[in-house]
Write an enzyme that holds these catalytic residues in place. Structure first.
Site, PDB file in Angstrom:
ATOM      1  N   LYS A  75       0.202  -1.227   0.283  1.00 43.05           N
ATOM      2  CA  LYS A  75       0.247  -0.165   0.197  1.00 43.05           C
ATOM      3  C   LYS A  75       0.773   0.864   0.048  1.00 43.05           C
ATOM      4  O   LYS A  75       2.252   1.437   0.688  1.00 43.05           O
ATOM      5  CB  LYS A  75      -0.695   0.224   0.862  1.00 43.05           C
ATOM      6  CG  LYS A  75      -1.820   0.957   1.168  1.00 43.05           C
ATOM      7  CD  LYS A  75      -2.534   0.989   2.570  1.00 43.05           C
ATOM      8  CE  LYS A  75      -3.699   1.707   2.462  1.00 43.05           C
ATOM      9  NZ  LYS A  75      -4.659   1.972   4.086  1.00 43.05           N
ATOM     10  N   SER A 144      -9.379   2.385   3.140  1.00 40.63           N
ATOM     11  CA  SER A 144      -8.424   3.122   2.178  1.00 40.63           C
ATOM     12  C   SER A 144      -6.612   1.511   1.144  1.00 40.63           C
ATOM     13  O   SER A 144      -6.928   2.793   0.129  1.00 40.63           O
ATOM     14  CB  SER A 144      -7.582   4.475   3.001  1.00 40.63           C
ATOM     15  OG  SER A 144      -6.762   3.273   4.051  1.00 40.63           O
ATOM     16  N   SER A 168      -9.890   0.206   6.974  1.00 42.28           N
ATOM     17  CA  SER A 168      -9.447   0.070   5.443  1.00 42.28           C
ATOM     18  C   SER A 168      -8.680  -0.706   4.894  1.00 42.28           C
ATOM     19  O   SER A 168      -8.370  -1.542   3.710  1.00 42.28           O
ATOM     20  CB  SER A 168      -8.332   0.848   6.398  1.00 42.28           C
ATOM     21  OG  SER A 168      -9.034   2.765   5.955  1.00 42.28           O
TER      22      SER A 168
END
Length: 428
Positions: A75, A144, A168
């Site tokens: 990420k 996210s 997330s």
């Protein structure tokens, strides 16, 4: 787009690399080819290693270790040496990182190959990136950690790192139909990660199976802190469905009811639990703690380059700065007290079975979905494991999450692996 998981499990990749059955870089090359073939549709990646860069790596280094030859996505709030970190805010993208984040360094030392950076919402908050849900491009992939979940769901990588502050990790896992694991707070080192909420941010990961998730846990977590749960005896499972902020759709409720029947037929005792007062307090605590810490983390960026940030982020910073220290510390005290309340809330239960989301991925790409079923566990810091178990009538993934007491990460994964097998087999 026809979806299929990455063609090899983590265990198979490691075996092939160690045994010499395949070149150590073979799985990474497959991954890069899949990205080149599919990412124009999914848009899960912000940066991908050039294919020629694999030739510069030392094959011997990736032919040993617990994750030998395993390609992994990272990420884009976590540093990878020689790759840019963009935080989901393209105008603020930094140059290539000098060093790996601690978690990435541990994976690399175990033989894994970080092949690229995956899309995140802006500063891992609310404004989504360009990623599409591989199952339904007009539906949100969640956030996210959207890019990491979608990359695994589309078969571009077998595993990928994400992070969770509210929901997330678990929400994208649910919407994209992959296994998602959020460890206990403070179990995975966060050095080299952009922290926005000091007491909530947690690094987790996605995989196609619980077994693959366990392989990363062996490297990043190690042994459990407390007592482990035995999986060879009947389990007591607390079932918590209520949430004061959202309801549960009929299909998701029916899937959890089915799961309880299947698990009950195999000896588990599923006990309904109501914790309305505690849930409401935890949701309040999350709102206060998250906004207070997020605002103070991002205020320097907002002050200098606010014109390059979304209105939603600037509003969140303003909201957080308006929260007083007294209210913040009151909620931190509630967080600390409830974090130690497993036995008071759930008695002798081994795990909690609870929804991951109110329902399947909703239509639209301008939002990331409802995190109400995730926030309370993020405040508590307890480990969470999403299990994809079925599909809705519209063809969207359905599933549920298992929650364990703090420090029982490996025990939760072991239980989850056993229960997931039962739920998948009975669902066929």
């Amino acid at each position: 787009m026809a979806l299929a998981p990455f063609p090899l499990s983590v265990a198979a990749i490691v075996h092939r690399a160690k045994s010499g059955e395949a070149e150590p870089m073979d799985a990474a090359r497959q991954s890069l080819a899949a990205i080149a073939r599919m990412d124009a549709d999914v848009q899960a990646w912000t940066h991908v290693m050039p294919a020629g860069a694999l030739d510069k790596l030392d094959p011997a280094r990736h032919a040993v270790g617990a994750l030998a030859g395993v390609p992994i996505g990272i990420k884009d709030v976590i540093d990878v040496a020689d790759m840019p970190t963009g935080f989901g805010a393209p105008a603020l993208t930094s140059g290539p990182a000098t060093f790996d984040a601690c978690s990435v360094g541990m994976l690399r030392a175990a033989g894994a190959i970080p092949i690229g950076k995956t899309v995140t919402a802006e500063f891992a908050f609310r404004t989504p990136g360009p990623t599409r849900n591989p199952h339904a491009p007009t539906h949100t992939p969640g956030g996210s950690s959207s890019g990491s979940a979608a990359a695994v769901a589309a078969g571009m990588v077998p595993v990928a790192l994400g992070t969770q502050t509210g929901g997330s990790m678990i929400r994208p896992a649910a919407f994209c139909g992959v296994v998602g694991f959020k460890p206990s707070s403070d179990r995975v080192f966060r050095d080299g990660m952009k922290l926005t909420c000091e007491s909530l941010d947690t690094i987790g990961w996605y995989a196609n199976s619980v077994q693959d998730a366990q392989a990363l846990a062996d490297v990043l977590i190690g042994a459990d802190v407390g007592d482990t749960v035995q999986t060879d005896r009947p389990l007591t499972i607390a079932v918590q469905l209520g949430n004061p902020r959202t309801g549960l759709c009929a299909e998701s409720r029916a899937e959890i009811v089915r799961a309880c029947k299947v698990l009950g037929a195999h000896g588990a005792q599923c006990v309904p639990v109501e914790a309305e007062r505690e849930t409401a307090l935890l949701l309040q605590a999350h709102d206060v703690i998250m906004h207070y810490e997020f605002a103070r983390s991002l205020a320097p960026v907002a002050q200098r380059q606010g014109d390059r940030l979304s209105a939603a982020l600037l509003q969140a910073v303003a909201q957080g700065l308006a929260i007083g220290a007294g209210q913040y510390h009151e909620m931190r005290a509630a967080q600390a007290s409830l974090r130690r309340s497993w036995h008071a809330l759930f008695g002798g239960a081994d795990i909690v079975l609870t929804p991951s989301t109110p329902g399947p991925a909703p239509r639209g790409l301008g939002h990331t979905g409802d995190a109400s079923f995730n926030k309370i566990w993020s405040v508590l810091g307890w480990p969470c494991l999403h299990l994809p178990t079925a599909f809705s009538r519209a063809g969207l993934p359905l599933g549920m999450q298992l929650v364990g007491d703090w420090g029982s990460d490996r025990a939760l994964l072991a239980i989850g692996r056993k229960l997931h097998h039962l739920l998948i087999q009975q669902g066929k």
